[in-house]
Design a protein around this motif. Sequence first.
Motif, PDB file in Angstrom:
ATOM      1  N   SER A 174      -1.151   5.100   0.749  1.00  0.00           N
ATOM      2  CA  SER A 174      -1.171   5.216   2.132  1.00  0.00           C
ATOM      3  C   SER A 174      -0.514   6.277   2.763  1.00  0.00           C
ATOM      4  O   SER A 174       0.495   6.508   2.604  1.00  0.00           O
ATOM      5  CB  SER A 174      -0.975   3.835   2.844  1.00  0.00           C
ATOM      6  OG  SER A 174      -1.000   3.939   4.400  1.00  0.00           O
TER       7      SER A 174
ATOM      8  N   TYR B 235       0.999  -1.064  -0.095  1.00  0.00           N
ATOM      9  CA  TYR B 235       0.123   0.060  -0.116  1.00  0.00           C
ATOM     10  C   TYR B 235       0.849   1.289   0.100  1.00  0.00           C
ATOM     11  O   TYR B 235       0.329   2.508   0.213  1.00  0.00           O
ATOM     12  CB  TYR B 235      -0.877   0.147   1.227  1.00  0.00           C
ATOM     13  CG  TYR B 235      -1.961  -1.257   1.327  1.00  0.00           C
ATOM     14  CD1 TYR B 235      -2.689  -1.533   0.249  1.00  0.00           C
ATOM     15  CD2 TYR B 235      -1.576  -2.026   2.371  1.00  0.00           C
ATOM     16  CE1 TYR B 235      -3.386  -2.909   0.439  1.00  0.00           C
ATOM     17  CE2 TYR B 235      -2.730  -3.222   2.638  1.00  0.00           C
ATOM     18  CZ  TYR B 235      -3.414  -3.554   1.701  1.00  0.00           C
ATOM     19  OH  TYR B 235      -4.061  -4.731   1.721  1.00  0.00           O
TER      20      TYR B 235
ATOM     21  N   LEU C 166      -2.930  -0.824  -4.957  1.00  0.00           N
ATOM     22  CA  LEU C 166      -1.871  -1.826  -4.501  1.00  0.00           C
ATOM     23  C   LEU C 166      -0.626  -1.091  -5.282  1.00  0.00           C
ATOM     24  O   LEU C 166      -0.777  -0.694  -6.500  1.00  0.00           O
ATOM     25  CB  LEU C 166      -2.079  -3.174  -5.300  1.00  0.00           C
ATOM     26  CG  LEU C 166      -3.059  -3.691  -4.237  1.00  0.00           C
ATOM     27  CD1 LEU C 166      -3.218  -5.483  -4.893  1.00  0.00           C
ATOM     28  CD2 LEU C 166      -2.514  -4.050  -2.651  1.00  0.00           C
TER      29      LEU C 166
ATOM     30  N   ALA D  46       2.178  -6.135   4.249  1.00  0.00           N
ATOM     31  CA  ALA D  46       1.840  -4.780   4.519  1.00  0.00           C
ATOM     32  C   ALA D  46       2.633  -4.354   5.973  1.00  0.00           C
ATOM     33  O   ALA D  46       2.839  -5.250   6.697  1.00  0.00           O
ATOM     34  CB  ALA D  46       0.346  -4.740   4.867  1.00  0.00           C
TER      35      ALA D  46
ATOM     36  N   LEU E 124      -9.925  -1.344  -0.717  1.00  0.00           N
ATOM     37  CA  LEU E 124      -9.152  -0.523  -1.226  1.00  0.00           C
ATOM     38  C   LEU E 124     -10.011   0.780  -1.764  1.00  0.00           C
ATOM     39  O   LEU E 124      -9.721   1.821  -1.806  1.00  0.00           O
ATOM     40  CB  LEU E 124      -8.264  -1.099  -2.335  1.00  0.00           C
ATOM     41  CG  LEU E 124      -7.153  -2.230  -1.706  1.00  0.00           C
ATOM     42  CD1 LEU E 124      -6.370  -2.784  -2.796  1.00  0.00           C
ATOM     43  CD2 LEU E 124      -6.461  -1.569  -0.686  1.00  0.00           C
TER      44      LEU E 124
ATOM     45  N   LYS F 138      -6.017   0.001   7.371  1.00  0.00           N
ATOM     46  CA  LYS F 138      -6.937  -0.485   6.514  1.00  0.00           C
ATOM     47  C   LYS F 138      -8.205  -1.430   7.099  1.00  0.00           C
ATOM     48  O   LYS F 138      -9.361  -1.230   6.878  1.00  0.00           O
ATOM     49  CB  LYS F 138      -6.103  -1.376   5.255  1.00  0.00           C
ATOM     50  CG  LYS F 138      -7.218  -2.133   4.405  1.00  0.00           C
ATOM     51  CD  LYS F 138      -6.316  -2.877   3.611  1.00  0.00           C
ATOM     52  CE  LYS F 138      -7.238  -3.785   2.617  1.00  0.00           C
ATOM     53  NZ  LYS F 138      -7.824  -4.526   3.253  1.00  0.00           N
TER      54      LYS F 138
ATOM     55  N   TRP G  85      -7.440   3.611  -1.934  1.00  0.00           N
ATOM     56  CA  TRP G  85      -5.995   3.104  -2.243  1.00  0.00           C
ATOM     57  C   TRP G  85      -5.901   2.385  -3.059  1.00  0.00           C
ATOM     58  O   TRP G  85      -6.844   1.756  -3.573  1.00  0.00           O
ATOM     59  CB  TRP G  85      -5.536   2.254  -0.804  1.00  0.00           C
ATOM     60  CG  TRP G  85      -5.529   3.056   0.514  1.00  0.00           C
ATOM     61  CD1 TRP G  85      -5.642   4.247   0.907  1.00  0.00           C
ATOM     62  CD2 TRP G  85      -5.006   2.536   1.657  1.00  0.00           C
ATOM     63  NE1 TRP G  85      -5.342   4.609   2.075  1.00  0.00           N
ATOM     64  CE2 TRP G  85      -4.925   3.640   2.779  1.00  0.00           C
ATOM     65  CE3 TRP G  85      -4.553   1.424   2.046  1.00  0.00           C
ATOM     66  CZ2 TRP G  85      -4.536   3.555   3.813  1.00  0.00           C
ATOM     67  CZ3 TRP G  85      -4.019   1.085   3.367  1.00  0.00           C
ATOM     68  CH2 TRP G  85      -4.172   2.307   4.407  1.00  0.00           C
TER      69      TRP G  85
ATOM     70  N   CYS H 272       2.036   5.052   5.675  1.00  0.00           N
ATOM     71  CA  CYS H 272       2.985   3.838   5.229  1.00  0.00           C
ATOM     72  C   CYS H 272       4.653   3.827   5.819  1.00  0.00           C
ATOM     73  O   CYS H 272       5.068   4.877   5.792  1.00  0.00           O
ATOM     74  CB  CYS H 272       3.188   3.591   4.004  1.00  0.00           C
ATOM     75  SG  CYS H 272       3.788   1.928   3.206  1.00  0.00           S
TER      76      CYS H 272
ATOM     77  N   CYS I 212      -0.222   0.508   7.964  1.00  0.00           N
ATOM     78  CA  CYS I 212      -1.223   0.339   6.828  1.00  0.00           C
ATOM     79  C   CYS I 212      -2.365  -0.623   7.348  1.00  0.00           C
ATOM     80  O   CYS I 212      -3.342  -0.629   6.996  1.00  0.00           O
ATOM     81  CB  CYS I 212      -0.606  -0.086   5.588  1.00  0.00           C
ATOM     82  SG  CYS I 212       0.391   1.407   4.845  1.00  0.00           S
TER      83      CYS I 212
END
Length: 171
Positions: free
Chosen positions: A92, A88, A142, A122, A135, A130, A140, A95, A126
């Motif tokens: 994110s 992420y 990937l 992850a 997502l 989440k 968000w 992150c 994050c």
Amino acid sequence: MANDQVLVLNVSYEPVILIHWHRAICLVMAEKVTVEAVEDGRALRSATAEFPYPAVVRLRRYVPATRASSLGCSRRSVLRRDGFLCAYRASSPVCATRAASVDHVVPRSRGGGDEPTNLVAACVPCNQLKANRTLRELGWSLHRVDPAHAMPLFDLEDVPVAWRPFLPVAA
């Protein structure tokens, strides 16, 4: 992998599951499996008998391999597949980049499974942010476009030598 694990193959020699050696011996005695490979230098002894230590057993009857897709899909193998980088990190706000946990892209509470295509590495911030949201709900994306890219069933560095002839070649 612990050395007390035994690899179970389907009739068609597909890896199905890992079981403890106690269970493997029970299946051998019940004649539900055939021993395909033994561990050299190890034996199971009783007062009156000695049995080779099973490393790989094969089922005598076909069992639909519904769990085969997640076999060997461990936390370690997912982190290694993703290079220990958070999936992420592109979107994110919290992150930490370095992944230390595994997250379900589609949360289990929303019908997501434990198959390799739904698991990504992850970082802890994050993963916590989440939670059980998708997502799309978070806006968000990937970092890696395809979470389904080649993931070997097992990481061949981590498996006993006796298992290697029965496992798919690592990509």
